[in-house]
Design a protein around this motif. Structure first.
Motif, short mmCIF file in Angstrom:
data_model
loop_
_atom_site.label_atom_id
_atom_site.label_comp_id
_atom_site.label_asym_id
_atom_site.label_seq_id
_atom_site.Cartn_x
_atom_site.Cartn_y
_atom_site.Cartn_z
N ALA A 23 -3.37 12.06 -11.51
CA ALA A 23 -3.90 11.24 -10.55
C ALA A 23 -3.05 9.87 -10.55
O ALA A 23 -2.60 9.21 -9.73
N LYS A 25 0.07 10.01 -11.68
CA LYS A 25 1.24 10.53 -10.84
C LYS A 25 1.18 10.32 -9.29
O LYS A 25 2.10 9.76 -8.68
N LYS A 26 0.31 10.63 -8.80
CA LYS A 26 -0.03 10.48 -7.36
C LYS A 26 0.02 9.08 -7.07
O LYS A 26 0.53 8.90 -5.89
N LYS A 27 -0.84 8.14 -7.62
CA LYS A 27 -1.00 6.91 -7.19
C LYS A 27 -0.95 6.19 -8.38
O LYS A 27 -1.87 5.56 -8.95
N PRO A 28 0.38 5.80 -8.98
CA PRO A 28 0.33 4.92 -10.14
C PRO A 28 0.10 3.35 -9.81
O PRO A 28 0.38 2.83 -8.86
N PRO A 29 -0.83 2.60 -10.47
CA PRO A 29 -0.94 1.37 -10.31
C PRO A 29 0.28 0.52 -10.50
O PRO A 29 1.16 0.84 -11.15
N ARG A 30 0.20 -0.70 -9.74
CA ARG A 30 1.51 -1.34 -9.83
C ARG A 30 1.89 -2.09 -11.02
O ARG A 30 3.10 -2.14 -11.37
N LYS A 131 7.13 4.44 -16.25
CA LYS A 131 7.00 5.36 -15.58
C LYS A 131 6.35 6.86 -16.39
O LYS A 131 6.92 7.81 -16.03
N TYR A 133 4.08 8.69 -16.01
CA TYR A 133 3.52 9.59 -15.08
C TYR A 133 4.73 10.72 -15.00
O TYR A 133 4.34 11.83 -14.66
N LYS A 164 -11.72 -0.24 -11.56
CA LYS A 164 -12.25 0.53 -10.12
C LYS A 164 -13.36 -0.13 -9.58
O LYS A 164 -14.19 -0.84 -10.30
#
Length: 164
Positions: A23, A25-30, A131, A133, A164
């Motif tokens: 997850a 990798k799909k949408k890494p937090p800034r 990075k 991920y 979250k």
């Protein structure tokens, strides 16, 4: 340090860690790079590698040409002699130790070539990598070997779930 205990925990959480890292990798937090660095530092305030050294006891690093040159110079031997004495070529064509535990691991878990150790050892367990991920498979594998890697993934997951 109870390495077996951490390994059991990591094995129990492998599936969940795999999903979490996928997850990421799909949408890494800034702020992921900053966060992983912060968590890495926190974890290594808790974990003393000299009380563990499981990485040195169970796995061997990859040796680059630069590592070989640097270590051979430190040992005052020729690079070819270093290779023949300590290394073998694995199935991927990489130069790795002939045996584990690491030849350079001392009885007190210190490293006899610490100042010139391979890049792979200097960067292990890669929990402060930018990075992160991009190395999910390696991170997951390292949670089974390194208590610090397990704790870093756990802390990162908890932190991001709380946001979250």
């Amino acid at each position: 340090m109870d390495v077996a205990h951490f390994r059991k925990l990591a094995l129990k959480r492998q599936s969940e860690h795999r999903k979490f890292l996928a997850a990421l990798k799909k949408k890494p937090p800034r702020n992921l790079d900053y966060l992983t660095q912060e968590i890495h530092e926190e974890v290594f305030e808790e974990i003393d590698c000299l009380k563990c050294a499981n990485c040195c006891k169970t796995t061997g690093p990859l040796f680059t040409d630069a590592d070989i040159e640097r270590i051979a110079k430190f040992l005052r031997i020729r690079p070819g002699e270093f290779i023949s004495r300590y290394l073998r070529t694995d199935e991927d064509g990489d130069r790795v130790l002939q045996q584990v535990p690491c030849t350079f691991l001392l009885p007190d878990n210190a490293c006899s070539i610490y100042a010139v150790r391979p890049k792979a050892c200097r960067e292990y367990p890669h929990t402060d990598r930018k990075k992160i991920y991009q190395i999910n498979h390696l991170t997951l594998q390292n949670t089974l070997i390194c208590p610090a890697a397990y704790l870093a993934v756990e802390k990162l997951q908890r932190h991001l779930e709380q946001k979250k």
